[in-house]
Design a protein around this motif. Structure first.
Motif, PDB file in Angstrom:
ATOM      1  N   GLN A 170       0.933 -20.225  -0.905  1.00 41.74           N
ATOM      2  CA  GLN A 170       1.343 -19.449  -2.072  1.00 41.74           C
ATOM      3  C   GLN A 170       0.360 -19.596  -3.222  1.00 41.74           C
ATOM      4  O   GLN A 170       0.165 -18.662  -4.009  1.00 41.74           O
ATOM      5  CB  GLN A 170       2.748 -19.873  -2.537  1.00 41.74           C
ATOM      6  CG  GLN A 170       3.859 -19.449  -1.604  1.00 41.74           C
ATOM      7  CD  GLN A 170       4.189 -20.515  -0.580  1.00 41.74           C
ATOM      8  OE1 GLN A 170       3.340 -21.350  -0.243  1.00 41.74           O
ATOM      9  NE2 GLN A 170       5.405 -20.506  -0.076  1.00 41.74           N
ATOM     10  N   LEU A 171      -0.257 -20.767  -3.348  1.00 42.68           N
ATOM     11  CA  LEU A 171      -1.235 -20.978  -4.401  1.00 42.68           C
ATOM     12  C   LEU A 171      -2.453 -20.087  -4.168  1.00 42.68           C
ATOM     13  O   LEU A 171      -2.993 -19.479  -5.100  1.00 42.68           O
ATOM     14  CB  LEU A 171      -1.655 -22.451  -4.444  1.00 42.68           C
ATOM     15  CG  LEU A 171      -2.704 -22.846  -5.490  1.00 42.68           C
ATOM     16  CD1 LEU A 171      -2.234 -22.490  -6.892  1.00 42.68           C
ATOM     17  CD2 LEU A 171      -2.991 -24.348  -5.406  1.00 42.68           C
ATOM     18  N   GLN A 172      -2.868 -19.989  -2.928  1.00 42.54           N
ATOM     19  CA  GLN A 172      -3.983 -19.114  -2.575  1.00 42.54           C
ATOM     20  C   GLN A 172      -3.618 -17.658  -2.869  1.00 42.54           C
ATOM     21  O   GLN A 172      -4.427 -16.896  -3.415  1.00 42.54           O
ATOM     22  CB  GLN A 172      -4.339 -19.285  -1.108  1.00 42.54           C
ATOM     23  CG  GLN A 172      -5.526 -18.422  -0.670  1.00 42.54           C
ATOM     24  CD  GLN A 172      -5.790 -18.546   0.816  1.00 42.54           C
ATOM     25  OE1 GLN A 172      -4.881 -18.832   1.589  1.00 42.54           O
ATOM     26  NE2 GLN A 172      -7.023 -18.324   1.226  1.00 42.54           N
ATOM     27  N   GLU A 173      -2.396 -17.265  -2.509  1.00 44.05           N
ATOM     28  CA  GLU A 173      -1.947 -15.896  -2.756  1.00 44.05           C
ATOM     29  C   GLU A 173      -1.979 -15.564  -4.240  1.00 44.05           C
ATOM     30  O   GLU A 173      -2.401 -14.471  -4.642  1.00 44.05           O
ATOM     31  CB  GLU A 173      -0.515 -15.710  -2.230  1.00 44.05           C
ATOM     32  CG  GLU A 173      -0.409 -15.699  -0.720  1.00 44.05           C
ATOM     33  CD  GLU A 173       1.040 -15.640  -0.272  1.00 44.05           C
ATOM     34  OE1 GLU A 173       1.925 -15.466  -1.136  1.00 44.05           O
ATOM     35  OE2 GLU A 173       1.292 -15.768   0.929  1.00 44.05           O
ATOM     36  N   ARG A 174      -1.532 -16.513  -5.046  1.00 43.94           N
ATOM     37  CA  ARG A 174      -1.488 -16.279  -6.485  1.00 43.94           C
ATOM     38  C   ARG A 174      -2.897 -15.998  -7.028  1.00 43.94           C
ATOM     39  O   ARG A 174      -3.097 -15.077  -7.828  1.00 43.94           O
ATOM     40  CB  ARG A 174      -0.891 -17.516  -7.173  1.00 43.94           C
ATOM     41  CG  ARG A 174      -0.703 -17.380  -8.675  1.00 43.94           C
ATOM     42  CD  ARG A 174       0.496 -16.542  -8.994  1.00 43.94           C
ATOM     43  NE  ARG A 174       0.649 -16.351 -10.427  1.00 43.94           N
ATOM     44  CZ  ARG A 174       1.575 -15.565 -10.961  1.00 43.94           C
ATOM     45  NH1 ARG A 174       2.408 -14.912 -10.182  1.00 43.94           N
ATOM     46  NH2 ARG A 174       1.671 -15.428 -12.270  1.00 43.94           N
ATOM     47  N   LEU A 175      -3.860 -16.782  -6.587  1.00 43.87           N
ATOM     48  CA  LEU A 175      -5.229 -16.626  -7.090  1.00 43.87           C
ATOM     49  C   LEU A 175      -5.893 -15.350  -6.573  1.00 43.87           C
ATOM     50  O   LEU A 175      -6.674 -14.707  -7.291  1.00 43.87           O
ATOM     51  CB  LEU A 175      -6.065 -17.843  -6.700  1.00 43.87           C
ATOM     52  CG  LEU A 175      -5.676 -19.159  -7.386  1.00 43.87           C
ATOM     53  CD1 LEU A 175      -6.446 -20.326  -6.789  1.00 43.87           C
ATOM     54  CD2 LEU A 175      -5.926 -19.085  -8.891  1.00 43.87           C
ATOM     55  N   THR A 176      -5.580 -14.967  -5.332  1.00 41.13           N
ATOM     56  CA  THR A 176      -6.224 -13.779  -4.766  1.00 41.13           C
ATOM     57  C   THR A 176      -5.517 -12.484  -5.177  1.00 41.13           C
ATOM     58  O   THR A 176      -6.178 -11.495  -5.508  1.00 41.13           O
ATOM     59  CB  THR A 176      -6.261 -13.863  -3.228  1.00 41.13           C
ATOM     60  OG1 THR A 176      -4.925 -14.048  -2.723  1.00 41.13           O
ATOM     61  CG2 THR A 176      -7.141 -15.009  -2.775  1.00 41.13           C
ATOM     62  N   GLN A 177      -4.170 -12.498  -5.191  1.00 42.04           N
ATOM     63  CA  GLN A 177      -3.428 -11.273  -5.443  1.00 42.04           C
ATOM     64  C   GLN A 177      -3.221 -10.999  -6.932  1.00 42.04           C
ATOM     65  O   GLN A 177      -3.287  -9.858  -7.375  1.00 42.04           O
ATOM     66  CB  GLN A 177      -2.078 -11.318  -4.721  1.00 42.04           C
ATOM     67  CG  GLN A 177      -2.212 -11.364  -3.211  1.00 42.04           C
ATOM     68  CD  GLN A 177      -0.872 -11.477  -2.495  1.00 42.04           C
ATOM     69  OE1 GLN A 177       0.184 -11.292  -3.098  1.00 42.04           O
ATOM     70  NE2 GLN A 177      -0.907 -11.797  -1.211  1.00 42.04           N
TER      71      GLN A 177
END
Length: 213
Positions: A170-177
């Motif tokens: 989810q942390l990765q998603e937040r930064l990418t999306q």
């Protein structure tokens, strides 16, 4: 009068089964084909919901019958476990004995591997995902305990829990999306955060908040 059989003669029931190396090789090849098909399907899924990863769907993708899949895997759980093991092997990540000194590299490897999936949401709704969570959190806590043998239990748990946040897709998603960062920038930022935590742990600094605070 027909001659009597000699005592101890092997009857049909006592015949030894013939072991065919070729047949065994073909069986293993079919099993690998099924697991490969399951892995490909997971990579293309829009979410981590594995409930539709069943013998019928995987068999169709592998080009074999559902019955053939069940000859290799007794139930859906064993099929999914085998597919999960294949994904772990693909990721080149080993957390059997995770060390904090390797954690940044491990997280970076994991995040880059996750970029090969089509998953749009990481909400887990399969018990298998719960097993993965328990496995990961236990590995993290063990690593922190080994690195901080003199810390109180609640401080070790605090550090492990915060490190777990860095491990969450989810942390990765937040930064990418939300922020629109590319994969390399995302991995760099998350590993930078780990370096800050790793430095704090090495210098005996942690959120000293107990369970009843």
């Amino acid at each position: 009068m027909p001659e009597e059989k000699k005592a101890g003669a092997a009857g049909p029931a006592n015949k030894r089964k013939y072991h065919s190396p070729l047949r065994e090789k073909q069986r293993e090849a079919t099993r690998e084909k099924i697991i490969d098909a399951g892995s490909e399907l997971v990579h293309s899924m829009p979410s981590w919901d594995w409930r539709n990863l069943n013998a019928e769907v995987v068999g169709k993708h592998a080009g074999v019958s559902e019955r053939t899949v069940h000859r290799h895997f007794a139930n859906e759980r064993s099929l999914r476990t085998a597919v999960l093991q294949r994904l772990v092997e693909e990721s080149n990540i080993n957390i059997e004995r995770l060390e904090l000194s390797d954690f940044g590299r491990t997280v970076g490897t994991l995040l880059r591997y996750l970029q090969s999936f089509s998953v749009a949401s990481t909400s887990a709704s399969d018990p298998l995902m719960d097993d993965i969570d328990r496995y990961r959190t236990n590995a993290l806590l063990d690593a922190v305990v080994r690195a901080t043998p003199d810390w109180e239990t609640h401080r070790q748990e605090n550090a492990a829990a915060l490190l777990d946040i860095l491990w969450q897709p989810q942390l990765q998603e937040r930064l990418t999306q939300v922020w629109g960062f590319d994969g390399d920038r995302t991995v760099h930022l998350i590993t930078w955060l780990f370096d800050l935590m790793d430095d704090a742990i090495k210098h005996n600094r942690s959120p000293d908040i107990g369970p009843n605070s």
